[in-house]
Design an enzyme around this catalytic site. Structure first.
Site, PDB file in Angstrom:
ATOM      1  N   HIS A  77       0.842  -1.195   0.000  1.00 53.61           N
ATOM      2  CA  HIS A  77       0.000   0.000   0.000  1.00 53.61           C
ATOM      3  C   HIS A  77       0.875   1.241   0.000  1.00 53.61           C
ATOM      4  O   HIS A  77       1.883   1.292   0.701  1.00 53.61           O
ATOM      5  CB  HIS A  77      -0.917   0.005   1.228  1.00 53.61           C
ATOM      6  CG  HIS A  77      -1.613   1.305   1.479  1.00 53.61           C
ATOM      7  ND1 HIS A  77      -1.227   2.173   2.484  1.00 53.61           N
ATOM      8  CD2 HIS A  77      -2.657   1.901   0.850  1.00 53.61           C
ATOM      9  CE1 HIS A  77      -2.016   3.225   2.466  1.00 53.61           C
ATOM     10  NE2 HIS A  77      -2.891   3.088   1.489  1.00 53.61           N
ATOM     11  N   SER A  78       0.527   2.240  -0.803  1.00 55.10           N
ATOM     12  CA  SER A  78       1.236   3.516  -0.851  1.00 55.10           C
ATOM     13  C   SER A  78       2.693   3.299  -1.267  1.00 55.10           C
ATOM     14  O   SER A  78       2.955   2.752  -2.342  1.00 55.10           O
ATOM     15  CB  SER A  78       1.122   4.225   0.505  1.00 55.10           C
ATOM     16  OG  SER A  78       1.547   5.558   0.415  1.00 55.10           O
ATOM     17  N   LEU A  79       3.639   3.699  -0.442  1.00 53.92           N
ATOM     18  CA  LEU A  79       5.056   3.466  -0.746  1.00 53.92           C
ATOM     19  C   LEU A  79       5.339   1.982  -0.936  1.00 53.92           C
ATOM     20  O   LEU A  79       6.110   1.595  -1.830  1.00 53.92           O
ATOM     21  CB  LEU A  79       5.919   4.033   0.374  1.00 53.92           C
ATOM     22  CG  LEU A  79       7.417   3.701   0.342  1.00 53.92           C
ATOM     23  CD1 LEU A  79       8.067   4.265  -0.916  1.00 53.92           C
ATOM     24  CD2 LEU A  79       8.108   4.244   1.594  1.00 53.92           C
TER      25      LEU A  79
END
Length: 597
Positions: free
Chosen positions: A363-365
């Site tokens: 998720h995300s990074l």
């Protein structure tokens, strides 16, 4: 009278006998039918049992088996350890897990948080509502597979092959003509990939991404290594308090989920710190996460203005950046990309890639790193709400099969239209990301984009709260009957207004872009050269002379030009955004500038 009574009695007896024979006949026929069809019924049951087994084999479950932590930064980048989640480990920390499960079972009273406070958003509990009351360390998650094709390097799993290729590609600036001369061996494999059209499978992968934020029991024994296993040939000084283990210092974390038959392995890569469970916080690895965020997703080392502290020294001047410097920074040993490569190598030491289906998610990074890792080794990757990683892919010169269409890359990016980070609009001087110190300047993704249009379907507004994985699972994925359709990314270019140069005598820099901001009312000088034939009687020869004539012309304009038109480009701003210096990109610092006071 007696004869008549006997006649009626005999008649009643005959009817009774007939009914008796009829009932016996029906029962006999039924028994015969059941006996005859017994074999066919048994065969049908066997067939149904086989079909059910096939269904259950297609929908297996995943469970957390290992947690890897790879240190990053100048001090701990050689630190790499593994925590095995065994039944003994779960029994040892049963009191902690009981407390954690009770906390997750209680309704969460989320405090009112302004949408512009990124740090507090990251600090909120992000365990999905659908799994409330379940232990993140022992939860079993269902999933389904699908058949697909993959084109990837034949020697990708050979020791140091990928690293040597990336070094060579960086040295030649990713020149495709030169890379084609080395004749890389690409192979086509039939592989198993996650079934992204199955909602439960997508929820499972999103839950694994959320699970990567979970913190383990943080007692003194755990701090001093206890259950952690050292990987590699470097053993830090255990008496040194500056060296922390597991979650306690900067580093990259990967949670490894394994199927019951050990044939499918999913690596969940931790995203930006702060979005953890109770007991977590932005003080875990937040500083190093922000550094890698700004290195991966900014145009030039997070050089937003002179007020910002850059994460590298590649910035040269206004909208000019050193490309060689950027590529070297991304490949440094203390950065996340190198850490995720080594994390994958240690996973494959336990689960050989030749006999195991290995997927990556995050998720995300963590999603962006999963995509980079998937492209490097040809692994299926599913990312959730990841910033645009195409710019980092090109700067790293990751291997890509020639002519391979996007739908065959086996990379899926799930996102929603109300998430400013995924959509690439969380930038600008007044944006929430900038105020929190994040330079999220990229928009372009690789692979396929699977976008939930919640702005149109639900009337949502763009808000950073919609970036959380908890919101993605409970309020988006589970509220749709089907998963989002996946389509190739449209044509896209990041950092179009930047000029990237290389200080190499053998390498040409990018040409300067034409300046569209030049004032059309300025006078221009045009030089006209004409050749005039003239005759001369001197020495009986004829000579020709060239006369150069310079004239001053002005474009026709209905507006009257002023004596001093202000330039159109702001070169310098104050900390509150007021422009104090105007000019052009190709102007010198002391020429053609206009000071506004």
């Amino acid at each position: 009278m007696t004869l008549e009574k006997n006649r009626h009695a005999n008649k009643g007896t005959s009817w009774t006998w007939m009914i008796y024979k009829f009932v016996v006949g029906v029962i006999t026929v039924a028994i015969l039918v059941l006996f005859i069809t017994q074999k066919s019924v048994s065969q049908a049951q066997d067939k149904l049992r086989v079909e059910q087994q096939a269904i259950f084999s297609d929908q297996d479950t995943l469970q957390l088996k290992h947690i890897f932590h790879h240190g990053t930064g100048p001090k701990n980048y050689r630190l790499h350890r593994r925590l095995d989640i065994t039944s003994e480990y779960l029994a040892k920390h049963q009191p902690y897990f009981t407390t954690l499960t009770q906390q997750l079972s209680e309704p969460v009273l989320e405090e009112h948080i302004a949408s512009d406070n990124l740090d507090k958003i990251y600090q909120q509990s992000d365990w999905p509502e659908i799994h409330k009351g379940k232990n993140p360390f022992s939860i079993e998650l269902p999933f389904k597979k699908a058949d697909s094709e993959a084109t990837r390097l034949k020697e990708r799993n050979t020791l140091n092959f990928i690293e040597s290729y990336l070094n060579y590609a960086r040295d030649i600036k990713g020149d495709a003509q030169i890379l084609n001369r080395i004749n890389l061996d690409w192979i086509h494999d039939e592989i198993k990939v996650p079934n992204v059209t199955d909602r439960d499978t997508v929820v499972t992968l999103a839950t694994i991404s959320s699970n990567a934020y979970v913190r383990y029991p943080k007692d003194d024994d755990e701090k001093r290594k206890s259950d952690w296993i050292d990987l590699g040939d470097w053993d830090p000084n255990r008496e040194d308090d500056d060296v922390n283990f597991g979650w306690d210092d900067i580093g990259l974390r990967g949670h490894v989920f394994v199927s019951k038959d050990n044939k499918t392995v999913v690596i969940g890569i931790k995203g930006t710190s702060g979005a953890g469970l109770p007991g977590g916080g932005s003080d875990e690895t937040g500083g190093n996460d922000k550094t890698n965020d700004n290195l991966l997703f900014s145009c030039c080392c997070a050089r937003i203005s002179y007020m910002w502290t850059t994460v590298c020294d590649c910035y040269e001047k206004t909208y000019t950046c050193n490309q060689d410097c950027l590529e070297k920074e991304l490949r440094k040993e203390d950065k996340y990309y190198q850490a995720v490569l080594e994390l994958y190598r240690n996973v494959t030491d336990i689960y050989p890639p030749e006999s195991t289906d290995i997927w990556v998610t995050g998720h995300s990074l963590g999603g962006a790193l999963a995509s980079l890792l998937g492209r490097t080794f040809g692994l299926p990757a599913v990312a959730f709400e990841a910033p645009g990683e195409m710019l980092a892919t090109r700067r790293l010169h990751l291997p890509s099969p020639p002519g391979l269409p996007q739908h065959m890359e086996n990379i899926w990016h799930f996102g929603n239209t109300a998430d400013p980070i995924y959509m690439g609009v969380c930038n600008g001087a007044s944006s929430t990301c900038n105020l929190a110190g994040y330079a999220m300047e990229t928009t372009c993704h690789t692979g396929l984009q699977c976008v939930y249009d919640v702005v149109t379907d639900k009337g949502w507004s763009v808000n950073l709260l919609n970036h959380r994985i908890h919101t993605v699972i409970d309020d988006i994925i589970l509220t749709y009957n089907e998963t989002a359709p996946c389509a190739p990314s449209p044509p896209c270019r990041d950092c179009f207004n930047w000029r990237f140069v290389a200080h190499d005598d053998n390498e040409k820099d990018e040409p300067k872009l034409p300046n569209p901001l030049r004032s059309s009312s300025k006078s221009t000088l045009s030089t006209k050269t004409t050749s005039l034939k003239s005759s001369s009687t001197y020495s009986g020869s004829t000579s020709s002379s060239t006369v150069t004539k310079t004239t001053q012309t002005s474009p026709i304009s209905s507006a009257s030009p002023t004596d001093q038109d202000p330039p159109k480009k702001c070169l310098k701003r104050t900390w509150y955004g007021w422009c104090t210096k105007w000019g052009y990109d190709d102007d010198d610092d002391d020429e053609d500038t206009f000071e506004r006071k």
